[in-house]
Enzyme design. Structure first.
Site, mmCIF file in Angstrom:
data_model
loop_
_atom_site.group_PDB
_atom_site.id
_atom_site.type_symbol
_atom_site.label_atom_id
_atom_site.label_comp_id
_atom_site.label_asym_id
_atom_site.label_seq_id
_atom_site.Cartn_x
_atom_site.Cartn_y
_atom_site.Cartn_z
ATOM 1 N N LYS A 203 0.851 -1.196 0.000
ATOM 2 C CA LYS A 203 0.000 0.000 0.000
ATOM 3 C C LYS A 203 0.884 1.242 0.000
ATOM 4 O O LYS A 203 1.951 1.253 0.634
ATOM 5 C CB LYS A 203 -0.903 -0.025 1.230
ATOM 6 C CG LYS A 203 -2.005 1.029 1.222
ATOM 7 C CD LYS A 203 -2.862 0.913 2.486
ATOM 8 C CE LYS A 203 -3.958 1.960 2.528
ATOM 9 N NZ LYS A 203 -4.767 1.877 3.757
ATOM 10 N N SER B 83 -9.636 1.977 2.911
ATOM 11 C CA SER B 83 -8.777 2.700 2.003
ATOM 12 C C SER B 83 -7.754 1.829 1.271
ATOM 13 O O SER B 83 -7.145 2.297 0.315
ATOM 14 C CB SER B 83 -8.039 3.796 2.780
ATOM 15 O OG SER B 83 -7.188 3.213 3.754
ATOM 16 N N SER C 87 -9.800 -0.242 7.173
ATOM 17 C CA SER C 87 -9.233 -0.066 5.830
ATOM 18 C C SER C 87 -8.626 -1.319 5.211
ATOM 19 O O SER C 87 -8.358 -1.342 4.009
ATOM 20 C CB SER C 87 -8.187 1.053 5.838
ATOM 21 O OG SER C 87 -8.831 2.292 5.907
#
Ligand SMILES: [Zn+2]
Lengths: 434, 477
Positions: free
Chosen positions: A39, A114, A138
């Site tokens: 990420k 996210s 997330s």
């Protein structure tokens, strides 16, 4: 041949990656040559790290996050950085400054967020393993929406060193994979004590998943099936719980009254911390430089106004307000009190049950633009934030579909009992796919 | 009109590494941004790890200032924007400081006085701006993060000080205490910064920010006292405000009122755990502190209170004195406290630039009457000038020799020693004085002694001159 180079050229029609690395270097170890996606809020030495924000575009960290060093040590090939809501602020990945990610299960829908890029990359089969981060869901939200496994570890079990802070007291880096065994493998590589993180726990993770759950007491809080939860989702999750019961688990319904304040406590805490964490992006050190012809405070304002997206600016402003003198007691201090209540609720429940289960998300993946009202978007986090507030481990494992869209079963465990959470998820997964 | 002063003192702790990372603190002679890492640059994702030594140092201070160390103290974030601030916040302590409620005894305006300490807390130093193209209107500024993350302690006093002079004395005593503790080096540039609160009893309080020198504190406060008293005499009100001290002009100027409204939005630093170190305090063994050493100097060396206080008021001075006290502690005390200090001050030199063995050598010459007291001072001046210029100096003997300042012999049997010769000449050249002396005007002898001293360029010992003159005058009688 200790080292090698991996060519990585994925068909990324989902905009899962912000940038890829090819060929990617790999070495000897348990993850030898396995492509791993990271990420974009996790620092990678020599690879641009933007957190999905324009304000960090061009920022190349000079150091690796501890988890990245651990991956490299086990021979993994770091093949790219995945898309995300700007600084982790969102549940759809629509808040990325570099365009949204599409859900590989249905391209008209969001992948969740996210960590939407990581989830999509795994769901689309572009990589077997990915790292996400979970501040209020997330990892689990996009895992549920994309039909993969995502674990938010116990707070402190995985080092945060190198994770670009959004809300320090809530967030953890965690594994995302197509199945529980792979999530477990990735967890065993990234967990462990890190002297560079003062909140890190000295608890290495070395575990072989077991599907033996006879006698495990599973608590089902009423609140996880309350208002706002799509009855079709609830029904799929109940089916999954019944399967666990058939495997020998004991199902106990219970209540979690602190859920009433959890969302407010969560948002006040994360926005307050974010308002401080994001203060360093002022145009002096990162991203496009501040205009030096202007007085510094004007130049800072301009840079921040232009560099941050709408949702980020909204959260900075609310967080700034919540911390300001005269309001601190009313908001931040109260949120911490509510947080203690949540922790106590978990403590009380965990005296009677071994894990708590329910849906990960109240609904299936949204259509793009469906949650344009920020409050509606915040409400969708209601089932995932309690685990972050309490610092306990929680996993999302796919448990069926509603109209072709994946549904996630969430299992939360006692503090430091990540292994048990993995086992229950594994038992479900193996039971459902014999 | 009573003056009320309280101080907030920021001192850099003299640790080897920074407060939250492993970077060296020894940055002053190196180029900008050479002592930095992801942590002290505040790079995204970096996390602070507390320096254990810095905590120990701060606890030493807390113990020496008789503070209470609470069970738990907490680091907080102080949020504000400034170009030298790497993270957009400073890690400091706010509502739960490391130590509270202590005191420090000082020599006040009216004798021994106890100044209460409100709190001692730890924090990190920000970076530093370097302005280019003129200090008043810089064309641009550069940021140096070498200083970012240096451990600081902030010591806050109650408003117990009653004059600028008392404030200076407090600071001197505090500095000495910190140096005795081995946690602070006052000679490092920028190692101490002071904010002072001052009011005239009954009116509003004014804060003077960021005074960076010891002398500056007294100057700034003196200026403020005058300014405020004059304003009150003219019937004006004192406004509650923040003022800056302009060192070069010795005045304070009003800062923009905006700074007063600054809301720092303190909240607990989530990346650090609460600090539980109260039980470390018992294990801390404090070294001898200034008051104890002062008493020992009086007991062990027989010094007067004034000499003992002067010599123990600075750690390096006290250590220097002990090295040179030798066989004649009284002589050494006079020479160090009354002569050497003044000469150093005059040259803006520090005691650490004087090698103790050189000074001991000089004392031996004086004690053995190889040179006179007066010429001893001359030799000292020459040696200090050499030290200041090139860091080294010749030996005191060589210097005295070279300058012809050795004391002259005065005891030859045949009367051909230089002092007797000079005395004979003086008597021959001044028959009137000789006559006056013989007529009972004993003060004429002083005149003759002066003449002999002049002829011997001060190298004759006064006792010798007196003896030789008396003897010659007696012979002729
Ligand atoms: Zn550093």
């Amino acid at each position: 041949m200790a080292e090698g180079m991996l060519t990585f050229s994925p068909d990324d029609r989902y905009n899962a990656f912000l940038r890829t690395v090819s060929p990617a270097r790999y070495g000897e170890g348990r993850l030898r040559g396995i492509p791993v996606a990271i990420k974009d809020n996790i620092s990678t030495a020599g690879i641009e790290t933007t957190c999905g924000s324009r304000i960090l575009s061009g920022y190349v960290p000079p150091y690796d996050a501890t988890v990245v060093s651990l991956l490299k040590k086990e021979g993994a090939a770091i093949v790219g950085k995945t898309n995300m809501d700007e600084f982790g602020m969102g549940s759809t990945t629509e808040n990325s400054a570099f365009g949204p990610t599409k859900n590989p299960r249905d391209e008209t829908r969001v992948p969740g967020g996210s960590s939407g890029g990581s989830a999509a990359a795994v769901a689309a089969g572009l990589v077997p393993l990915a790292l996400g981060t979970d501040t209020g869901g997330s990892i689990r939200c996009p895992a549920a929406f994309c039909g993969i496994v995502g674990l938010k570890p116990t707070y402190g079990r995985v080092s945060r060193y190198g994770l670009v802070a959004y809300a320090n007291s809530l967030e953890q880096i965690g594994p995302m994979a197509a199945d529980v065994a792979h999530a477990n493998l990735l967890m065993s590589v990234i967990a462990g004590h890190d002297p560079k993180d003062s909140t890190s726990l000295d608890a290495p993770y070395s575990h072989t998943p077991s599907m033996e759950i006879r006698g495990t007491r599973i608590g089902i809080p009423e609140e996880f099936f309350g208002e706002g939860v799509d009855p079709r989702v609830a029904s799929v999750v109940w089916d999954a719980i019944s399967l666990l019961e058939r495997k020998g688990a004991e199902i106990i319904t219970c209540r979690m009254p602190s859920m009433a304040y959890a969302l407010a406590a969560y948002y006040v805490t994360c926005m307050s911390e974010a308002s401080s964490n994001l203060a360093r992006y002022d145009g002096v050190r990162y991203g496009p430089p501040a205009d030096v012809r202007k007085p510094w405070h004007e130049a800072f304002q301009e840079r921040r106004r232009e560099g941050f997206g709408l949702e980020v600016r909204r959260r900075i402003m609310i967080g700034t307000f919540a911390l300001s003198s005269g309001y601190y007691g009313k908001y931040y201090a109260k949120a911490q009190a509510a947080r203690r209540n949540v922790r106590e609720d978990f403590g009380r429940l965990f005296a009677e049950v071994d894990v708590i289960a329910g849906p990960t998300m109240p609904t299936v993946a949204f259509r793009f633009g469906e949650k344009s009202d920020p409050l509606a978007m915040y409400l969708s986090d209601i089932l995932t934030v309690p685990a972050n507030l309490a610092g306990v481990p929680a996993i999302s494992v796919p448990c069926g579909k509603v109209e072709g869209l994946p549904v996630g079963l969430q299992i939360m465990g006692r503090w430091m009992e990540d292994e048990r959470v993995i086992d229950v998820a594994y038992a479900y997964e193996q039971g459902a796919n014999p | 009109m009573n003056v009320i002063v309280g101080l907030e003192i920021h001192c850099q702790l003299d640790t080897k590494t920074k407060l939250f990372c492993g970077c060296s603190t020894d940055y002053r002679t190196d180029g900008p941004n050479t002592h930095v890492c992801p942590v002290c640059l505040g790079l995204p994702g970096s996390l602070p790890v507390l320096n254990r030594k810095a905590v120990e140092y701060a606890l030493r201070v807390a113990k020496a200032l008789h503070c209470t160390v609470p069970e738990e103290s907490v680091f907080s974030r102080k949020n504000y924007f400034y170009p030298d601030l790497n993270k957009g916040f400073q890690i400091t302590q706010y509502d739960k400081p490391l130590a509270v409620s202590g005191y420090l005894d000082i020599e006040g305006d009216e004798g021994e006085k106890r100044v209460r300490i409100t709190r001692v807390h730890m924090e990190e130093d920000p970076g530093r701006l370097v302005h280019k193209g003129g200090a008043d209107r810089p064309r641009y500024s550069l940021v140096d993060y070498n200083r970012a993350g240096i451990p600081l302690i902030e010591i806050v006093t109650e408003p117990d000080l009653r004059s600028p002079r008392e404030a200076r004395r407090f600071l001197n005593k505090l500095r000495a205490t910190l140096e005795y503790l081995g946690v602070f080096d006052s000679e490092k540039e920028g190692s101490l910064r002071v904010d002072a609160n001052i009011s005239i009893e009954g009116s509003e309080r004014v804060e003077i920010k960021n005074i960076t020198s010891y002398k500056g504190v007294e100057k700034a406060l003196t200026f403020e006292v005058t300014r405020q008293k004059n304003a009150l005499r003219r019937g004006q009100k004192i406004v509650r405000e923040t003022r800056h001290f302009v060192e070069a002009r010795g005045v304070t100027t009003s800062a923009r009122s905006k700074e007063m409204e600054q809301d720092y939005r303190y909240f607990p630093e989530p990346d650090l755990c609460p600090l539980r170190v109260a039980d470390w305090v018992d294990g801390i063994v404090l070294p001898e502190l200034p008051d104890a050493r002062r008493q020992r100097f009086m007991d062990q060396y027989g010094l007067s209170l004034i000499h003992a206080r002067t010599l123990t008021g600075d750690l390096r001075l006290a250590e220097f004195y002990e090295k040179v006290a030798g066989t004649d502690p009284a002589l050494a005390a006079t020479w160090v406290a009354d002569t050497l200090l003044g000469e150093l001050n005059y040259r803006d030199m520090s005691i650490s630039s004087v090698p103790p063995d050189v000074f001991s050598g000089l004392l031996s010459l004086v004690r053995a009457r190889v040179i006179t007291d007066r010429n001893g001072v001359d030799v000292l001046r020459v040696l200090l000038d050499e030290l200041k210029e090139k860091g080294t100096c010749e030996s005191p003997e060589a210097c005295a020799e070279r300058l012809g300042l050795r004391a002259l012999p005065a005891d030859s049997a045949g009367g051909d020693d230089p002092v007797t010769k000079a005395a004979r000449e003086a008597l021959a050249e001044n028959p009137r004085a000789v006559e006056d002396y013989r007529n009972g005007r004993k003060e004429a002898l002083n005149f003759l002694v002066g003449q002999v001293m002049r002829k011997t360029r001060g190298c004759a010992k006064p006792a010798d001159v007196n003896r030789v003159l008396a003897s010659l005058l007696g012979e002729g009688a």
